[in-house]
Design a protein around this motif. Structure first.
Motif, PDB file in Angstrom:
ATOM      1  N   GLY A   1       0.727  -1.250   0.018  1.00  0.00           N
ATOM      2  CA  GLY A   1       0.095  -0.084  -0.067  1.00  0.00           C
ATOM      3  C   GLY A   1       0.892   1.347  -0.042  1.00  0.00           C
ATOM      4  O   GLY A   1       0.263   2.359   0.241  1.00  0.00           O
ATOM      5  N   LEU A   2       2.039   1.033  -0.120  1.00  0.00           N
ATOM      6  CA  LEU A   2       3.114   2.264  -0.174  1.00  0.00           C
ATOM      7  C   LEU A   2       2.758   3.347  -1.225  1.00  0.00           C
ATOM      8  O   LEU A   2       2.859   4.611  -1.032  1.00  0.00           O
ATOM      9  CB  LEU A   2       4.580   1.997   0.028  1.00  0.00           C
ATOM     10  N   GLN A   3       2.462   2.832  -2.238  1.00  0.00           N
ATOM     11  CA  GLN A   3       2.356   3.601  -3.710  1.00  0.00           C
ATOM     12  C   GLN A   3       1.266   4.541  -3.227  1.00  0.00           C
ATOM     13  O   GLN A   3       1.130   5.840  -3.460  1.00  0.00           O
ATOM     14  CB  GLN A   3       2.513   3.050  -4.740  1.00  0.00           C
ATOM     15  N   GLU A   4      -0.078   3.929  -2.902  1.00  0.00           N
ATOM     16  CA  GLU A   4      -1.089   4.953  -2.629  1.00  0.00           C
ATOM     17  C   GLU A   4      -0.975   5.774  -1.577  1.00  0.00           C
ATOM     18  O   GLU A   4      -1.265   6.838  -1.602  1.00  0.00           O
ATOM     19  CB  GLU A   4      -2.138   3.862  -2.233  1.00  0.00           C
ATOM     20  N   PHE A   5      -0.204   5.395  -0.427  1.00  0.00           N
ATOM     21  CA  PHE A   5       0.000   6.495   0.444  1.00  0.00           C
ATOM     22  C   PHE A   5       0.945   7.622   0.002  1.00  0.00           C
ATOM     23  O   PHE A   5       0.663   8.715   0.294  1.00  0.00           O
ATOM     24  CB  PHE A   5       1.094   5.689   1.620  1.00  0.00           C
ATOM     25  N   LEU A   6       2.008   7.342  -1.112  1.00  0.00           N
ATOM     26  CA  LEU A   6       2.750   8.306  -1.499  1.00  0.00           C
ATOM     27  C   LEU A   6       2.053   9.240  -2.366  1.00  0.00           C
ATOM     28  O   LEU A   6       2.051  10.510  -2.317  1.00  0.00           O
ATOM     29  CB  LEU A   6       3.910   7.615  -2.141  1.00  0.00           C
ATOM     30  N   VAL A   7       1.023   8.805  -3.106  1.00  0.00           N
ATOM     31  CA  VAL A   7       0.392   9.588  -3.811  1.00  0.00           C
ATOM     32  C   VAL A   7      -0.648  10.344  -3.197  1.00  0.00           C
ATOM     33  O   VAL A   7      -0.712  11.739  -3.169  1.00  0.00           O
ATOM     34  CB  VAL A   7      -0.877   8.762  -4.776  1.00  0.00           C
ATOM     35  N   ASP A   8      -1.164  10.217  -2.034  1.00  0.00           N
ATOM     36  CA  ASP A   8      -1.989  10.936  -1.146  1.00  0.00           C
ATOM     37  C   ASP A   8      -1.057  12.016  -0.527  1.00  0.00           C
ATOM     38  O   ASP A   8      -1.341  13.124  -0.339  1.00  0.00           O
ATOM     39  CB  ASP A   8      -2.310   9.927  -0.003  1.00  0.00           C
ATOM     40  N   CYS A   9       0.132  11.579  -0.234  1.00  0.00           N
ATOM     41  CA  CYS A   9       1.380  12.598   0.193  1.00  0.00           C
ATOM     42  C   CYS A   9       1.535  13.810  -0.864  1.00  0.00           C
ATOM     43  O   CYS A   9       1.600  15.017  -0.232  1.00  0.00           O
ATOM     44  CB  CYS A   9       2.800  11.928   0.578  1.00  0.00           C
ATOM     45  N   PHE A  10       1.523  13.266  -1.905  1.00  0.00           N
ATOM     46  CA  PHE A  10       2.164  14.214  -3.123  1.00  0.00           C
ATOM     47  C   PHE A  10       0.890  14.902  -3.619  1.00  0.00           C
ATOM     48  O   PHE A  10       1.029  15.951  -4.246  1.00  0.00           O
ATOM     49  CB  PHE A  10       2.995  13.569  -4.002  1.00  0.00           C
ATOM     50  N   MET A  11      -0.296  14.521  -3.550  1.00  0.00           N
ATOM     51  CA  MET A  11      -1.375  15.387  -3.910  1.00  0.00           C
ATOM     52  C   MET A  11      -2.134  16.358  -2.878  1.00  0.00           C
ATOM     53  O   MET A  11      -3.087  16.962  -3.243  1.00  0.00           O
ATOM     54  CB  MET A  11      -2.579  14.239  -4.167  1.00  0.00           C
ATOM     55  N   SER A  12      -1.527  16.402  -1.681  1.00  0.00           N
ATOM     56  CA  SER A  12      -1.903  17.228  -0.842  1.00  0.00           C
ATOM     57  C   SER A  12      -1.168  18.542  -0.953  1.00  0.00           C
ATOM     58  O   SER A  12      -0.450  18.962  -1.856  1.00  0.00           O
ATOM     59  CB  SER A  12      -1.327  16.838   0.786  1.00  0.00           C
ATOM     60  N   LYS A  13      -2.169  19.578  -0.336  1.00  0.00           N
ATOM     61  CA  LYS A  13      -1.963  20.804  -0.629  1.00  0.00           C
ATOM     62  C   LYS A  13      -1.644  21.593   0.958  1.00  0.00           C
ATOM     63  O   LYS A  13      -2.653  21.742   1.423  1.00  0.00           O
ATOM     64  CB  LYS A  13      -2.855  21.672  -1.288  1.00  0.00           C
TER      65      LYS A  13
ATOM     66  N   THR B   1       2.042  19.956  -0.283  1.00  0.00           N
ATOM     67  CA  THR B   1       2.728  18.510  -0.422  1.00  0.00           C
ATOM     68  C   THR B   1       3.198  17.972   0.762  1.00  0.00           C
ATOM     69  O   THR B   1       3.722  18.972   1.788  1.00  0.00           O
ATOM     70  CB  THR B   1       3.976  18.219  -1.369  1.00  0.00           C
ATOM     71  N   ARG B   2       2.851  16.956   1.390  1.00  0.00           N
ATOM     72  CA  ARG B   2       3.580  16.516   2.780  1.00  0.00           C
ATOM     73  C   ARG B   2       4.454  15.429   2.550  1.00  0.00           C
ATOM     74  O   ARG B   2       4.304  14.746   1.778  1.00  0.00           O
ATOM     75  CB  ARG B   2       2.204  15.827   3.423  1.00  0.00           C
ATOM     76  N   PHE B   3       5.582  15.627   3.701  1.00  0.00           N
ATOM     77  CA  PHE B   3       6.424  14.383   3.380  1.00  0.00           C
ATOM     78  C   PHE B   3       5.813  13.227   4.003  1.00  0.00           C
ATOM     79  O   PHE B   3       5.018  13.229   4.771  1.00  0.00           O
ATOM     80  CB  PHE B   3       7.400  14.811   4.412  1.00  0.00           C
ATOM     81  N   PRO B   4       6.161  11.991   3.236  1.00  0.00           N
ATOM     82  CA  PRO B   4       5.890  10.880   3.956  1.00  0.00           C
ATOM     83  C   PRO B   4       6.608  10.423   5.144  1.00  0.00           C
ATOM     84  O   PRO B   4       7.747  10.190   5.016  1.00  0.00           O
ATOM     85  CB  PRO B   4       6.175   9.721   2.600  1.00  0.00           C
ATOM     86  N   LEU B   5       6.091  10.223   6.228  1.00  0.00           N
ATOM     87  CA  LEU B   5       6.876  10.008   7.387  1.00  0.00           C
ATOM     88  C   LEU B   5       6.281   8.462   7.915  1.00  0.00           C
ATOM     89  O   LEU B   5       4.956   8.301   8.099  1.00  0.00           O
ATOM     90  CB  LEU B   5       6.301  10.999   8.579  1.00  0.00           C
ATOM     91  N   ILE B   6       7.323   7.685   8.126  1.00  0.00           N
ATOM     92  CA  ILE B   6       7.060   6.335   8.282  1.00  0.00           C
ATOM     93  C   ILE B   6       7.523   5.847   9.619  1.00  0.00           C
ATOM     94  O   ILE B   6       8.822   6.166  10.025  1.00  0.00           O
ATOM     95  CB  ILE B   6       7.377   5.535   7.354  1.00  0.00           C
ATOM     96  N   LEU B   7       6.949   5.306  10.414  1.00  0.00           N
ATOM     97  CA  LEU B   7       7.244   4.635  11.609  1.00  0.00           C
ATOM     98  C   LEU B   7       7.230   2.990  11.506  1.00  0.00           C
ATOM     99  O   LEU B   7       6.128   2.513  11.181  1.00  0.00           O
ATOM    100  CB  LEU B   7       6.438   5.043  12.911  1.00  0.00           C
ATOM    101  N   ILE B   8       8.329   2.434  11.724  1.00  0.00           N
ATOM    102  CA  ILE B   8       8.241   0.946  11.777  1.00  0.00           C
ATOM    103  C   ILE B   8       8.336   0.537  13.101  1.00  0.00           C
ATOM    104  O   ILE B   8       9.255   0.868  13.913  1.00  0.00           O
ATOM    105  CB  ILE B   8       9.444   0.144  10.984  1.00  0.00           C
ATOM    106  N   THR B   9       7.250  -0.539  13.623  1.00  0.00           N
ATOM    107  CA  THR B   9       6.964  -0.856  14.931  1.00  0.00           C
ATOM    108  C   THR B   9       6.643  -1.880  15.147  1.00  0.00           C
ATOM    109  O   THR B   9       6.019  -2.683  14.156  1.00  0.00           O
ATOM    110  CB  THR B   9       6.209   0.387  15.596  1.00  0.00           C
TER     111      THR B   9
END
Length: 338
Positions: free
Chosen positions: A155-167, A169-177
């Protein structure tokens, strides 16, 4: 074309960590706090500032009532919740008008009151009295919403699209836990920075998740926090997420210190300052409000001394850093309760 992420490691050098006091000694041992740490995270509240500070704030507040003395357990709680929840104190000897407005009865009601996360209307009808620091902490923390998104590698690509379509643009911040429930610290950070960073969690990552991130050949301890940065492969055409490679700016605990709120704050300001201009879409890097995250600066400057951020260093020889130090909010009239 499949999307591949190549991780580059950014080294943070000579960045002092913010010390969080951890002490489990008896109440009498309140001298174990250094003088500059006392009341550092507890704000005096009065009739003049209560409405603006507490009732008009979307954040959760814990309000402690005292008569010139404060148990060390409340101080320990405030330090533990640094940056996550706001903590204030009301002097019952002098703030009689405020106590009447709050409908608080001295010598009858408990030592604290929790105003949950949400608008003024929620705070007016949903405040709760709390008898001790543990109860107050639980009530306040439970009210903080989770604005992060749980994703898997696919689901990473859909998440990135959401980041870059924002106004903007938002940075993709990811926590691996490995934690199923979102850590309260990450909930607080995700909400505070949601205008500029789109927060996601990968929980108990599989090999497929690491492969999707390009991390299958590396080993990382968890929790691991990082920001993905796009690198357009074909600069001659309009880029999509499939045309991009990605590098990662890692939160390096050996250099940045513990994964706590002040250090994450410093990290995110450094990322925004250094890399907003390279984000695709409407990154608004020419807008000072966005480029410097001034709305967050105005808020956080109430509890931190925020210096002008410097670009995050890319080599071990570059010792520039974004510096945060705590604002001292000492209340000299309040003493330790022995």
């Amino acid at each position: 074309m499949s999307m591949q992420l190549v991780l580059l490691f950014v080294i943070f050098c000579n960045i002092p960590s913010v010390i969080v006091c951890q002490d489990n000694s008896d109440e009498e041992m309140s001298y174990s706090f250094e003088p500059e740490e006392r009341f550092l995270d507890i704000f005096p509240l009065s009739s003049d500032n209560f409405t603006d500070s507490v009732m008009k704030s979307p954040d959760a507040w814990i309000v402690i009532f005292h008569s010139g003395q404060l148990k060390k357990s409340w101080k320990s709680m405030a330090v533990n919740l640094r940056g996550v929840v706001w903590v204030g104190m009301v002097d019952t000897r002098y703030e009689t008008d405020l106590l009447k407005r709050m409908n608080y009865k001295v010598n009858h009601d408990p030592e604290s009151r929790v105003y949950p996360h949400g608008p003024t209307s929620i705070k007016k009808k949903s405040w709760v009295n709390a008898k001790n620091p543990n109860e107050a902490r639980m009530l306040a923390v439970d009210s903080i919403p989770d604005s992060s998104l749980r994703i898997k590698g696919k689901g990473l690509q859909e998440f990135l699209v959401d980041c870059f379509m924002s106004k903007p643009t938002r940075f993709p911040l990811i926590l691996i836990t490995d934690e199923k429930d979102t850590p309260v610290l990450y909930r607080a950070v995700s909400y505070r920075f949601k205008k500029y960073f789109n927060a996601a969690r990968i929980v108990k990552p599989t090999l497929d998740d690491y492969t999707a991130l390009g991390m299958e050949d590396s080993f990382f301890d968890t929790p691991l926090l990082f920001v993905l940065l796009p690198e357009v492969k074909d600069k001659g055409s309009k880029a999509t997420t499939q045309d991009m490679g990605f590098s990662a700016v890692m939160f390096e605990t050996k250099k940045m210190g513990d994964l706590n709120y002040p250090n994450i704050l410093r990290f995110l300001f450094g990322v925004n300052n250094s890399y907003r201009h390279i984000l695709p879409g409407e990154n608004q890097s020419n807008d000072q409000e966005v480029a410097e995250m001034l709305d967050i600066v105005r808020l956080e400057s109430k509890r931190f001394e925020i210096e002008e951020p410097h670009p995050i260093p890319k080599t071990e020889n570059d010792d520039n850093s974004v510096k945060f130090t705590m604002t001292k909010t000492t209340h000299g009239d309040v003493h330790d309760e022995l």
